[in-house]
Design a protein around this motif. Structure first.
Motif, mmCIF file in Angstrom:
data_model
loop_
_atom_site.group_PDB
_atom_site.id
_atom_site.type_symbol
_atom_site.label_atom_id
_atom_site.label_comp_id
_atom_site.label_asym_id
_atom_site.label_seq_id
_atom_site.Cartn_x
_atom_site.Cartn_y
_atom_site.Cartn_z
ATOM 1 N N ALA A 153 0.857 -1.180 0.000
ATOM 2 C CA ALA A 153 0.000 0.000 0.000
ATOM 3 C C ALA A 153 0.896 1.234 0.000
ATOM 4 O O ALA A 153 2.028 1.185 0.468
ATOM 5 C CB ALA A 153 -0.898 0.008 1.238
ATOM 6 N N GLY A 154 0.360 2.312 -0.524
ATOM 7 C CA GLY A 154 1.152 3.533 -0.543
ATOM 8 C C GLY A 154 0.308 4.749 -0.835
ATOM 9 O O GLY A 154 -0.854 4.639 -1.258
ATOM 10 N N VAL A 155 0.908 5.872 -0.624
ATOM 11 C CA VAL A 155 0.264 7.131 -0.920
ATOM 12 C C VAL A 155 1.346 8.094 -1.416
ATOM 13 O O VAL A 155 2.499 8.018 -0.974
ATOM 14 C CB VAL A 155 -0.472 7.694 0.323
ATOM 15 N N ALA A 156 0.979 8.953 -2.361
ATOM 16 C CA ALA A 156 1.947 9.908 -2.906
ATOM 17 C C ALA A 156 1.243 11.220 -3.225
ATOM 18 O O ALA A 156 0.039 11.244 -3.509
ATOM 19 C CB ALA A 156 2.601 9.350 -4.164
ATOM 20 N N ILE B 137 9.167 29.169 -14.678
ATOM 21 C CA ILE B 137 9.944 28.427 -13.678
ATOM 22 C C ILE B 137 8.926 27.615 -12.884
ATOM 23 O O ILE B 137 7.965 28.175 -12.345
ATOM 24 C CB ILE B 137 10.741 29.361 -12.754
ATOM 25 N N GLN B 138 9.119 26.311 -12.840
ATOM 26 C CA GLN B 138 8.141 25.421 -12.223
ATOM 27 C C GLN B 138 8.795 24.546 -11.151
ATOM 28 O O GLN B 138 9.276 23.450 -11.441
ATOM 29 C CB GLN B 138 7.502 24.544 -13.300
ATOM 30 N N PRO B 139 8.804 24.990 -9.890
ATOM 31 C CA PRO B 139 9.284 24.112 -8.822
ATOM 32 C C PRO B 139 8.191 23.083 -8.479
ATOM 33 O O PRO B 139 7.002 23.376 -8.576
ATOM 34 C CB PRO B 139 9.532 25.070 -7.660
ATOM 35 N N SER B 140 8.616 21.879 -8.085
ATOM 36 C CA SER B 140 7.653 20.852 -7.682
ATOM 37 C C SER B 140 8.274 19.983 -6.601
ATOM 38 O O SER B 140 9.494 19.941 -6.423
ATOM 39 C CB SER B 140 7.230 19.996 -8.880
ATOM 40 N N LEU B 141 7.405 19.289 -5.879
ATOM 41 C CA LEU B 141 7.840 18.410 -4.802
ATOM 42 C C LEU B 141 6.992 17.150 -4.814
ATOM 43 O O LEU B 141 5.760 17.231 -4.807
ATOM 44 C CB LEU B 141 7.714 19.108 -3.443
ATOM 45 N N LEU B 142 7.662 16.006 -4.849
ATOM 46 C CA LEU B 142 6.990 14.708 -4.766
ATOM 47 C C LEU B 142 7.335 14.086 -3.419
ATOM 48 O O LEU B 142 8.509 13.993 -3.056
ATOM 49 C CB LEU B 142 7.456 13.775 -5.890
ATOM 50 N N LEU B 143 6.301 13.687 -2.673
ATOM 51 C CA LEU B 143 6.466 12.969 -1.415
ATOM 52 C C LEU B 143 5.655 11.684 -1.519
ATOM 53 O O LEU B 143 4.495 11.718 -1.936
ATOM 54 C CB LEU B 143 5.933 13.787 -0.236
ATOM 55 N N SER B 144 6.262 10.551 -1.170
ATOM 56 C CA SER B 144 5.514 9.303 -1.211
ATOM 57 C C SER B 144 5.933 8.389 -0.069
ATOM 58 O O SER B 144 7.061 8.444 0.418
ATOM 59 C CB SER B 144 5.712 8.589 -2.552
ATOM 60 N N LEU C 162 10.103 5.769 2.084
ATOM 61 C CA LEU C 162 9.715 7.162 1.923
ATOM 62 C C LEU C 162 10.555 7.746 0.789
ATOM 63 O O LEU C 162 11.770 7.543 0.752
ATOM 64 C CB LEU C 162 9.978 7.930 3.222
ATOM 65 N N GLN C 163 9.899 8.440 -0.145
ATOM 66 C CA GLN C 163 10.632 9.096 -1.225
ATOM 67 C C GLN C 163 10.362 10.593 -1.155
ATOM 68 O O GLN C 163 9.214 11.022 -1.041
ATOM 69 C CB GLN C 163 10.212 8.570 -2.595
ATOM 70 N N ILE C 164 11.443 11.367 -1.244
ATOM 71 C CA ILE C 164 11.367 12.828 -1.271
ATOM 72 C C ILE C 164 12.084 13.288 -2.534
ATOM 73 O O ILE C 164 13.242 12.938 -2.742
ATOM 74 C CB ILE C 164 12.039 13.442 -0.026
#
Length: 115
Positions: free
Chosen positions: A2-5, A21-28, A53-55
């Motif tokens: 199971a997971g969530v992102a 300019i497009q900053p973004s952040l992925l957390l999962s 955990l992925q950052i």
């Protein structure tokens, strides 16, 4: 398993949208629980639950041209953080699953097609 992102970002537009300019952040977060089993060769595989955990912060620099082409440069850093799960095969400990942080970057071009 199971997971969530969640991935979020924002566009900062300059010169009437010509430069972006497009900053973004992925957390999962991912939880993996495998059942202990014995394969056809008779090897007993045992494992603890895995918590990962992925950052991943990234930034993209894009240029909108008059003819619909959009060249862009993207750069970011990825961290994959895992707990100290132990995996064994016939009582021998298998190698660690963790991955060192790494940088990803790219230069690309895309075209907008209206139709």
């Amino acid at each position: 398993m199971a997971g969530v992102a969640n991935k979020t970002g924002y566009n900062f537009e300059f010169k009437d949208g010509k430069f972006i300019i497009q900053p973004s952040l992925l957390l999962s977060y991912t939880f993996v629980n495998t059942f202990d089993y014995t394969n056809l060769a008779g090897v007993s595989i045992n494992g603890d639950p895995l918590h990962a955990l992925q950052i991943s912060p990234n930034v993209r620099f894009a240029l909108n041209t008059k003819n619909g082409w959009q060249p862009y440069l993207t750069a970011g850093m990825n961290w994959n953080i895992m707990n100290d799960s132990q995996f064994t095969a016939n009582m021998a400990t298998l190698p660690a699953l963790s991955m060192k942080p790494y940088v990803q970057y790219g230069l690309d071009i895309q075209k907008t097609i209206n139709g």
